[in-house]
Design a protein around this motif. Structure first.
Motif, PDB file in Angstrom:
ATOM      1  N   PHE A   1     -42.371  -3.667  -8.470  1.00 36.91           N
ATOM      2  CA  PHE A   1     -43.336  -4.772  -8.443  1.00 36.91           C
ATOM      3  C   PHE A   1     -42.681  -6.128  -8.201  1.00 36.91           C
ATOM      4  CE2 PHE A   1     -45.120  -1.356 -10.997  1.00 36.91           C
ATOM      5  CZ  PHE A   1     -46.375  -1.200 -10.429  1.00 36.91           C
ATOM      6  N   HIS A   2     -41.361  -6.164  -8.035  1.00 37.59           N
ATOM      7  CA  HIS A   2     -40.668  -7.433  -7.832  1.00 37.59           C
ATOM      8  C   HIS A   2     -41.143  -8.212  -6.614  1.00 37.59           C
ATOM      9  CE1 HIS A   2     -36.891  -6.573 -10.483  1.00 37.59           C
ATOM     10  NE2 HIS A   2     -38.007  -6.631 -11.168  1.00 37.59           N
ATOM     11  N   PRO A   3     -41.501  -7.570  -5.486  1.00 35.15           N
ATOM     12  CA  PRO A   3     -41.924  -8.363  -4.312  1.00 35.15           C
ATOM     13  C   PRO A   3     -43.209  -9.155  -4.525  1.00 35.15           C
ATOM     14  CG  PRO A   3     -41.265  -6.150  -3.651  1.00 35.15           C
ATOM     15  CD  PRO A   3     -41.358  -6.141  -5.141  1.00 35.15           C
ATOM     16  N   PHE A   4     -43.992  -8.822  -5.552  1.00 36.73           N
ATOM     17  CA  PHE A   4     -45.301  -9.458  -5.730  1.00 36.73           C
ATOM     18  C   PHE A   4     -45.158 -10.724  -6.566  1.00 36.73           C
ATOM     19  CE2 PHE A   4     -45.934  -4.783  -5.602  1.00 36.73           C
ATOM     20  CZ  PHE A   4     -46.457  -4.705  -4.333  1.00 36.73           C
ATOM     21  N   GLU A   5     -44.742 -11.804  -5.923  1.00 37.48           N
ATOM     22  CA  GLU A   5     -44.426 -13.046  -6.623  1.00 37.48           C
ATOM     23  C   GLU A   5     -45.655 -13.766  -7.159  1.00 37.48           C
ATOM     24  OE1 GLU A   5     -42.011 -15.416  -4.105  1.00 37.48           O
ATOM     25  OE2 GLU A   5     -40.364 -13.948  -4.021  1.00 37.48           O
ATOM     26  N   GLU A   6     -46.834 -13.427  -6.663  1.00 37.71           N
ATOM     27  CA  GLU A   6     -48.055 -14.083  -7.131  1.00 37.71           C
ATOM     28  C   GLU A   6     -48.937 -13.128  -7.930  1.00 37.71           C
ATOM     29  OE1 GLU A   6     -50.225 -16.328  -4.220  1.00 37.71           O
ATOM     30  OE2 GLU A   6     -48.409 -17.082  -3.265  1.00 37.71           O
ATOM     31  N   LEU A   7     -48.394 -11.999  -8.345  1.00 33.48           N
ATOM     32  CA  LEU A   7     -49.183 -11.019  -9.074  1.00 33.48           C
ATOM     33  C   LEU A   7     -49.604 -11.575 -10.434  1.00 33.48           C
ATOM     34  CD1 LEU A   7     -50.225  -8.080  -8.867  1.00 33.48           C
ATOM     35  CD2 LEU A   7     -48.183  -7.377 -10.142  1.00 33.48           C
ATOM     36  N   GLN A   8     -50.908 -11.564 -10.693  1.00 31.56           N
ATOM     37  CA  GLN A   8     -51.451 -12.094 -11.944  1.00 31.56           C
ATOM     38  C   GLN A   8     -52.053 -11.008 -12.831  1.00 31.56           C
ATOM     39  OE1 GLN A   8     -54.054 -15.454 -11.420  1.00 31.56           O
ATOM     40  NE2 GLN A   8     -52.753 -16.388  -9.862  1.00 31.56           N
ATOM     41  N   SER A   9     -52.460  -9.889 -12.237  1.00 30.17           N
ATOM     42  CA  SER A   9     -53.104  -8.826 -13.012  1.00 30.17           C
ATOM     43  C   SER A   9     -52.604  -7.471 -12.551  1.00 30.17           C
ATOM     44  CB  SER A   9     -54.634  -8.907 -12.853  1.00 30.17           C
ATOM     45  OG  SER A   9     -55.268  -7.844 -13.540  1.00 30.17           O
ATOM     46  N   LEU A  10     -52.142  -6.651 -13.516  1.00 29.96           N
ATOM     47  CA  LEU A  10     -51.639  -5.311 -13.213  1.00 29.96           C
ATOM     48  C   LEU A  10     -52.262  -4.325 -14.182  1.00 29.96           C
ATOM     49  CD1 LEU A  10     -49.749  -3.359 -11.736  1.00 29.96           C
ATOM     50  CD2 LEU A  10     -47.918  -4.060 -13.305  1.00 29.96           C
ATOM     51  N   ASP A  11     -52.980  -3.333 -13.638  1.00 29.34           N
ATOM     52  CA  ASP A  11     -53.682  -2.338 -14.436  1.00 29.34           C
ATOM     53  C   ASP A  11     -53.060  -0.970 -14.193  1.00 29.34           C
ATOM     54  OD1 ASP A  11     -55.427  -0.584 -15.679  1.00 29.34           O
ATOM     55  OD2 ASP A  11     -57.230  -1.617 -15.010  1.00 29.34           O
ATOM     56  N   LEU A  12     -52.439  -0.409 -15.239  1.00 25.84           N
ATOM     57  CA  LEU A  12     -51.796   0.912 -15.154  1.00 25.84           C
ATOM     58  C   LEU A  12     -52.406   1.862 -16.180  1.00 25.84           C
ATOM     59  CD1 LEU A  12     -48.142  -0.379 -14.775  1.00 25.84           C
ATOM     60  CD2 LEU A  12     -49.400   0.917 -13.046  1.00 25.84           C
ATOM     61  N   PHE A  13     -53.669   1.683 -16.475  1.00 21.29           N
ATOM     62  CA  PHE A  13     -54.383   2.475 -17.478  1.00 21.29           C
ATOM     63  C   PHE A  13     -54.425   3.957 -17.102  1.00 21.29           C
ATOM     64  CE2 PHE A  13     -58.335   4.230 -19.231  1.00 21.29           C
ATOM     65  CZ  PHE A  13     -58.253   3.831 -20.554  1.00 21.29           C
ATOM     66  N   LEU A  14     -54.177   4.805 -18.094  1.00 20.79           N
ATOM     67  CA  LEU A  14     -54.370   6.253 -17.970  1.00 20.79           C
ATOM     68  C   LEU A  14     -53.524   6.885 -16.865  1.00 20.79           C
ATOM     69  CD1 LEU A  14     -56.087   8.548 -19.282  1.00 20.79           C
ATOM     70  CD2 LEU A  14     -57.740   8.208 -17.449  1.00 20.79           C
ATOM     71  N   ASN A  15     -52.217   6.688 -16.958  1.00 23.97           N
ATOM     72  CA  ASN A  15     -51.327   7.268 -15.953  1.00 23.97           C
ATOM     73  C   ASN A  15     -50.252   8.173 -16.540  1.00 23.97           C
ATOM     74  OD1 ASN A  15     -51.918   6.439 -13.118  1.00 23.97           O
ATOM     75  ND2 ASN A  15     -51.861   4.389 -14.001  1.00 23.97           N
ATOM     76  N   GLY A  16     -50.300   8.430 -17.839  1.00 27.06           N
ATOM     77  CA  GLY A  16     -49.309   9.316 -18.439  1.00 27.06           C
ATOM     78  C   GLY A  16     -47.901   8.757 -18.375  1.00 27.06           C
ATOM     79  N   LEU A  17     -47.771   7.433 -18.420  1.00 28.16           N
ATOM     80  CA  LEU A  17     -46.461   6.797 -18.358  1.00 28.16           C
ATOM     81  C   LEU A  17     -45.821   6.782 -19.741  1.00 28.16           C
ATOM     82  CD1 LEU A  17     -47.433   3.769 -16.095  1.00 28.16           C
ATOM     83  CD2 LEU A  17     -46.297   5.881 -15.385  1.00 28.16           C
ATOM     84  N   ALA A  18     -44.539   7.112 -19.789  1.00 24.65           N
ATOM     85  CA  ALA A  18     -43.849   7.209 -21.088  1.00 24.65           C
ATOM     86  C   ALA A  18     -42.774   6.151 -21.262  1.00 24.65           C
ATOM     87  CB  ALA A  18     -43.234   8.592 -21.249  1.00 24.65           C
ATOM     88  N   GLY A  19     -42.394   5.471 -20.195  1.00 21.30           N
ATOM     89  CA  GLY A  19     -41.336   4.482 -20.308  1.00 21.30           C
ATOM     90  C   GLY A  19     -41.273   3.581 -19.107  1.00 21.30           C
ATOM     91  N   ILE A  20     -40.470   2.522 -19.239  1.00 23.78           N
ATOM     92  CA  ILE A  20     -40.291   1.532 -18.184  1.00 23.78           C
ATOM     93  C   ILE A  20     -38.804   1.221 -18.065  1.00 23.78           C
ATOM     94  CG2 ILE A  20     -40.491  -0.967 -17.806  1.00 23.78           C
ATOM     95  CD1 ILE A  20     -43.397  -0.791 -18.431  1.00 23.78           C
ATOM     96  N   TYR A  21     -38.354   1.040 -16.841  1.00 23.61           N
ATOM     97  CA  TYR A  21     -36.988   0.564 -16.647  1.00 23.61           C
ATOM     98  C   TYR A  21     -36.967  -0.346 -15.432  1.00 23.61           C
ATOM     99  CZ  TYR A  21     -36.281   3.732 -12.659  1.00 23.61           C
ATOM    100  OH  TYR A  21     -36.373   4.359 -11.453  1.00 23.61           O
ATOM    101  N   GLU A  22     -35.847  -1.075 -15.307  1.00 18.55           N
ATOM    102  CA  GLU A  22     -35.669  -1.973 -14.167  1.00 18.55           C
ATOM    103  C   GLU A  22     -34.288  -1.784 -13.591  1.00 18.55           C
ATOM    104  OE1 GLU A  22     -37.896  -5.971 -13.636  1.00 18.55           O
ATOM    105  OE2 GLU A  22     -36.589  -6.086 -15.360  1.00 18.55           O
TER     106      GLU A  22
END
Length: 294
Positions: free
Chosen positions: A100-121
């Protein structure tokens, strides 16, 4: 001639009425990520409108791609809705937020109900250089635990954070969400192992701009850590184990307009003095036998 060159340059930079090529490429990489973690046979059902030139059907990702909303002037992505994009509940996924780094103007991100267990960069937390305009983040109904909190604590522009129905406990954190001082809406409902002491460790006392807080079905018994949230207007404490003595904290929340105490069966005595702005009160399915000062 100068005008022609300006038009050509604008076309190169902005795709001229289309989203930027760097963001279009990033969107296709996000699609590939969700396909890679989905069950076999769902490829054609995952973001089908997101197509590239290789598909033979190029389209404007700002106007034609589902879940994508762009700034009308800059044509940069402002909102991404990716609800139930990963079509599998059997495979937990760890999401690379560098996508998501290229989205410099991103204001809203919805990741509801995706079975995600972790985040890394790909970069360290303290060098996090993008998503500086992100205001709303929905991570509800996933499998996140306390390990996500250090990352979330860097998203200091957030005003709305939804973490409902995850595995947040607040017991294994030093700062919690204390840096999110602009936060106005926080939903922690259905994180069943958030204990009363965890409210302090989650850093809620620092979130003095909060207007809405949902702690429904968290397993809490007392309200320690909430006394400083004097801007709260909506507080959901339903389906917990609240007892009478803990309600004394509410006397500090003089701006409270909506209070839900339903399904607190251990709440037998109610005293709610000093709530002059209260407009809605839900006491359904409590064990109340005595009401004082209301």
């Amino acid at each position: 001639m100068s005008l022609i060159w300006i038009i050509v340059l604008m076309n190169e930079i902005h795709g001229y009425k289309a989203c930027l090529e760097i963001e279009r490429t990033a969107l296709l990489e996000i699609k590939s990520f969700f396909i890679s973690f989905s069950d076999i046979g769902y490829d054609d059902d995952i973001l089908p409108s997101w197509v590239g030139e290789d598909d033979g059907m190029p389209s404007d990702c700002c106007d034609d791609w589902e879940g994508v909303m762009c700034n009308a002037t800059t044509r940069r992505v402002m909102q991404l809705s990716l609800t139930y994009t990963k079509r599998s509940h059997l495979r937990d996924a760890t999401l690379n937020m560098s996508l998501f780094h290229p989205f410099e103007e991103l204001q809203s991100l919805d990741l509801f109900l995706n079975g995600l267990a972790g985040i890394y960069e790909n970069r360290a937390y303290d060098s996090f250089g993008s998503l500086k305009q992100l205001k709303k983040l929905n991570l509800g109904h996933n499998f996140f635990n306390d390990s996500i909190l250090p990352y979330l604590n860097t998203l200091t522009s957030l005003t709305t954070l939804i973490l409902s129905n995850n595995s947040i406990e607040g017991s294994r954190t030093k700062q919690g969400l204390a840096n999110l001082r602009y936060l106005q809406v926080l939903d922690l409902s259905w994180n069943r192992n958030i204990t009363s002491g965890s409210l302090t460790r989650l850093g809620l006392a620092n979130l003095t701009n909060l207007k809405e807080l949902d702690l429904g079905s968290c397993g809490i018994t007392t309200l320690q850590g909430l006394a400083k949230l004097k801007n709260l207007e909506v507080l959901d404490l339903s389906s917990n184990y609240i007892i009478h003595g803990s309600l004394e904290v509410l006397a500090n929340l003089t701006n409270l307009q909506v209070l839900d105490l339903s399904y607190n069966r251990n709440l037998t005595t109610l005293g709610l003095a000093n709530l002059p702005n209260l407009k809605a009160l839900d006491l359904g399915y409590c064990g109340i036998t005595t009401i004082q000062g209301i």
